[in-house]
Write a protein that holds these residues in place. Structure first.
Motif, short mmCIF file in Angstrom:
data_model
loop_
_atom_site.label_atom_id
_atom_site.label_comp_id
_atom_site.label_asym_id
_atom_site.label_seq_id
_atom_site.Cartn_x
_atom_site.Cartn_y
_atom_site.Cartn_z
N LEU A 83 0.63 -1.25 0.21
CA LEU A 83 0.17 0.20 -0.36
C LEU A 83 0.67 0.92 -0.71
CD1 LEU A 83 -2.29 -1.35 2.25
CD2 LEU A 83 -3.16 -1.66 0.16
N LEU A 84 2.22 1.35 0.32
CA LEU A 84 2.98 1.78 0.46
C LEU A 84 3.66 2.51 -0.48
CD1 LEU A 84 4.71 2.31 3.96
CD2 LEU A 84 3.02 3.97 3.52
N VAL A 85 3.76 1.44 -1.33
CA VAL A 85 4.51 1.56 -2.65
C VAL A 85 4.41 2.10 -3.97
CG1 VAL A 85 6.69 0.80 -1.80
CG2 VAL A 85 5.39 -0.01 -3.04
N ASN A 86 2.62 1.46 -3.86
CA ASN A 86 1.62 1.80 -5.05
C ASN A 86 1.13 2.53 -5.08
OD1 ASN A 86 2.80 -0.66 -6.61
ND2 ASN A 86 2.31 -1.03 -4.61
N ARG A 87 0.34 3.34 -5.98
CA ARG A 87 -0.98 4.17 -5.79
C ARG A 87 -1.80 4.15 -5.21
NH1 ARG A 87 -4.63 5.33 -11.22
NH2 ARG A 87 -4.77 7.49 -10.60
N LYS A 88 -2.05 5.48 -4.99
CA LYS A 88 -3.03 5.73 -3.91
C LYS A 88 -5.05 6.18 -3.97
CE LYS A 88 0.64 5.26 -0.80
NZ LYS A 88 1.31 4.87 -1.51
N GLY A 89 -5.70 5.44 -3.32
CA GLY A 89 -6.84 5.77 -3.44
C GLY A 89 -7.88 4.86 -4.98
N PRO A 115 -9.71 1.76 -6.05
CA PRO A 115 -10.62 0.89 -6.00
C PRO A 115 -9.52 -0.40 -4.86
CG PRO A 115 -11.37 0.68 -7.60
CD PRO A 115 -9.86 1.42 -7.65
N SER A 116 -8.82 -0.83 -5.22
CA SER A 116 -7.38 -2.05 -4.73
C SER A 116 -7.04 -1.43 -3.50
CB SER A 116 -6.58 -2.98 -5.34
OG SER A 116 -5.48 -1.95 -5.80
N HIS A 117 -6.46 -0.20 -3.83
CA HIS A 117 -5.77 0.18 -2.13
C HIS A 117 -7.33 0.76 -1.24
CE1 HIS A 117 -3.64 2.92 0.40
NE2 HIS A 117 -4.40 4.09 0.50
N ARG A 118 -8.02 0.73 -2.24
CA ARG A 118 -9.32 1.01 -0.49
C ARG A 118 -9.01 -0.36 0.36
NH1 ARG A 118 -12.68 4.88 -3.93
NH2 ARG A 118 -11.25 6.53 -3.36
N LEU A 119 -9.55 -1.77 -0.83
CA LEU A 119 -9.94 -2.66 -0.33
C LEU A 119 -8.77 -3.57 0.68
CD1 LEU A 119 -11.93 -5.28 -0.51
CD2 LEU A 119 -10.74 -6.02 -2.06
N LEU A 120 -7.82 -3.68 0.25
CA LEU A 120 -6.47 -3.81 1.25
C LEU A 120 -5.85 -3.03 1.88
CD1 LEU A 120 -3.65 -4.65 -1.83
CD2 LEU A 120 -5.35 -6.44 -0.37
N GLY A 121 -6.61 -1.85 1.72
CA GLY A 121 -6.55 -0.75 3.22
C GLY A 121 -7.36 -1.04 4.62
N LYS A 122 -8.48 -1.24 3.95
CA LYS A 122 -9.26 -2.10 4.49
C LYS A 122 -8.69 -3.45 5.70
CE LYS A 122 -13.30 0.65 2.60
NZ LYS A 122 -13.81 0.38 2.21
#
Length: 128
Positions: A24-30, A32-39
């Protein structure tokens, strides 16, 4: 639950959290995958923080014969993760970013480094 069982459960949550957090830190933010993996990452971090509260401090001074300085990282995570989630939901991405970097650095990197110090279980398993 024994200390060893808690340690295995802790590793089962913190290891995937480390890899997901790094991704999550090294990839693009915002995205849908960031949101799902972030949760998923947030849940893993909250679960691992709760697990560690049941693990007694084995090194250094302790409070009530159980809590040590390492438990401060658990408290950090239990506070920072909900604040980061609420910040993201409210559009305060700067605060969200700061909270999540704090969770990653404090809850994973610094606490993880302490886990490898002499007298701790991971040090015994992997180094000693």
């Amino acid at each position: 639950m024994t200390y060893l069982q808690l340690a295995y459960l802790h590793l089962a949550t913190v290891v995937p959290a480390f890899f997901i957090g790094t991704f999550l830190l090294v990839n693009r933010k915002g995205t849908p995958s960031h949101r799902l993996l972030g949760k998923f990452y947030m849940v893993l971090m909250l679960v691992t923080a709760v697990i560690t509260l049941f693990m007694p401090a084995m090194v250094g001074p302790s409070l009530l014969g159980h809590f040590g300085f390492i438990h401060l990282f658990s408290v950090l995570v239990l506070y920072e993760v909900p604040v980061a989630y609420i910040s993201a939901r409210n559009g305060n991405l700067k605060r969200h970013r700061g909270n999540m970097i704090g969770v990653y650095v404090g809850g994973l990197l610094v606490a993880g480094a302490f886990a490898f110090t002499p007298g701790r279980l991971l040090h015994t398993w992997l180094i000693a």
